[in-house]
Design an enzyme around this catalytic site. Structure first.
Site, PDB file in Angstrom:
ATOM      1  N   THR A   1       0.802  -1.224   0.000  1.00 33.90           N
ATOM      2  CA  THR A   1       0.000   0.000   0.000  1.00 33.90           C
ATOM      3  C   THR A   1       0.835   1.276   0.000  1.00 33.90           C
ATOM      4  OG1 THR A   1      -0.098  -0.145   2.417  1.00 33.90           O
ATOM      5  CG2 THR A   1      -1.922  -1.135   1.181  1.00 33.90           C
ATOM      6  N   GLU A   2       2.123   1.163  -0.238  1.00 30.42           N
ATOM      7  CA  GLU A   2       3.014   2.311  -0.102  1.00 30.42           C
ATOM      8  C   GLU A   2       2.588   3.521  -0.928  1.00 30.42           C
ATOM      9  OE1 GLU A   2       5.606  -1.260   0.987  1.00 30.42           O
ATOM     10  OE2 GLU A   2       3.946  -0.821  -0.377  1.00 30.42           O
ATOM     11  N   VAL A   3       2.128   3.300  -2.169  1.00 26.17           N
ATOM     12  CA  VAL A   3       1.788   4.440  -3.025  1.00 26.17           C
ATOM     13  C   VAL A   3       0.607   5.240  -2.474  1.00 26.17           C
ATOM     14  CG1 VAL A   3       2.726   3.412  -5.128  1.00 26.17           C
ATOM     15  CG2 VAL A   3       0.334   2.990  -4.524  1.00 26.17           C
TER      16      VAL A   3
ATOM     17  N   PHE B   1       4.584   6.994  -0.590  1.00 27.57           N
ATOM     18  CA  PHE B   1       5.860   6.289  -0.471  1.00 27.57           C
ATOM     19  C   PHE B   1       6.009   5.378  -1.685  1.00 27.57           C
ATOM     20  CE2 PHE B   1       8.635   3.277   2.163  1.00 27.57           C
ATOM     21  CZ  PHE B   1       9.729   4.104   2.063  1.00 27.57           C
TER      22      PHE B   1
END
Length: 259
Positions: A135-137, A141
């Site tokens: 889920t970084e985006v 991130f």
């Protein structure tokens, strides 16, 4: 050795490494990463350990980076953030290139860095209710380090799908994508993983497992001809190893080999 953020124990040649911050959904921080690196080093050097199981305490496998940890990263200098990133990189390399088979026992959600840990393990088994994803985006991130390994594991197309959308997928979809090996009912997963680990301990050569892991890890780094030559070299070396000689002799004499 006593740890603060993980649990470590060895039973019947299986080392169990448990992420142990259930109140934080086993979220990662710098201290936990350091402890994991230590635990995997201990297991690698321990001749009584043949297989490692990685799991989490409580309801989650691992929820990714700890919020307090993320807040601290915003205050870091570029050099401090690079050093921290390299520490996580070294943990990932350590798991991926580890001499011993590492099995992920995923009994809850594995998100972002938590899903990264699943990606790195040799074998992964998840309960039906587990959700997995990077889920970084969604927080601005990037899934930088794990992308290197995920493309290798499930291919570019599926890696793009998961990394660019940041969406969570079911354990069943993760199995379809090849991210986990099998979905196992929650009531059965502990026994199932223990059986896999026991079969590896009793039914396979430790040297063969180590060399096979090295072959798999290195095959994409070389042109086909070099990869084949390297495989031929390892083939010849393994034939001279005591494990191979004992195994072949047992096969020829129809004796059950006890590894």
């Amino acid at each position: 050795m006593t740890f603060e953020h993980i649990l470590y124990n060895v039973t019947a040649r299986v080392a169990t490494v448990t992420l142990h911050r259930p109140e934080k959904r086993n979220a990662l921080n710098g201290a936990m990463v350091a402890e994991l690196r230590t635990a995997f080093s201990i297991a690698e050097k321990d001749t009584n350990v043949k297989v490692i199981v990685l799991k989490g305490s409580g309801e989650a496998f691992c929820a990714g980076a700890d919020l307090e940890y993320l807040q601290q990263l915003q205050k870091n200098t570029r050099d401090e953030n690079l050093a921290d990133s390299r520490s996580l990189m070294q943990l990932m390399q350590q798991i991926y290139y580890h001499d011993k088979v590492i099995i992920a026992q995923v009994e809850g959600h594995a998100i972002a860095g938590g899903c990264g840990l699943v990606t790195l393990c040799d074998l992964s088994y998840a309960v039906p209710d587990a959700l997995l994803g990077y889920t970084e985006v969604k927080i601005g991130f990037i899934p930088a380090l794990v992308s290197v390994f995920l493309v290798r594991k499930i291919g570019e197309g599926r890696a793009r799908d998961l990394l660019l959308t940041g969406r969570l997928i079911s354990a069943q979809k993760a199995e379809y994508y090849g991210l986990v090996n099998q979905v196992v009912p929650a009531a059965e997963i502990a026994e199932y993983v223990a059986k896999i680990a026991d079969d590896l301990c009793s039914g396979t050569s430790a040297n063969s497992l180590k060399v096979t892991k090295k072959l798999i890890a290195g095959v994409l780094d070389l042109p086909l001809g070099e990869a084949l030559e390297g495989a031929a070299q390892r083939n010849a070396e393994t034939r001279e190893h005591a494990d191979c000689q004992r195994g072949i002799q047992a096969f020829l004499t129809k004796e059950k080999m006890k590894w």
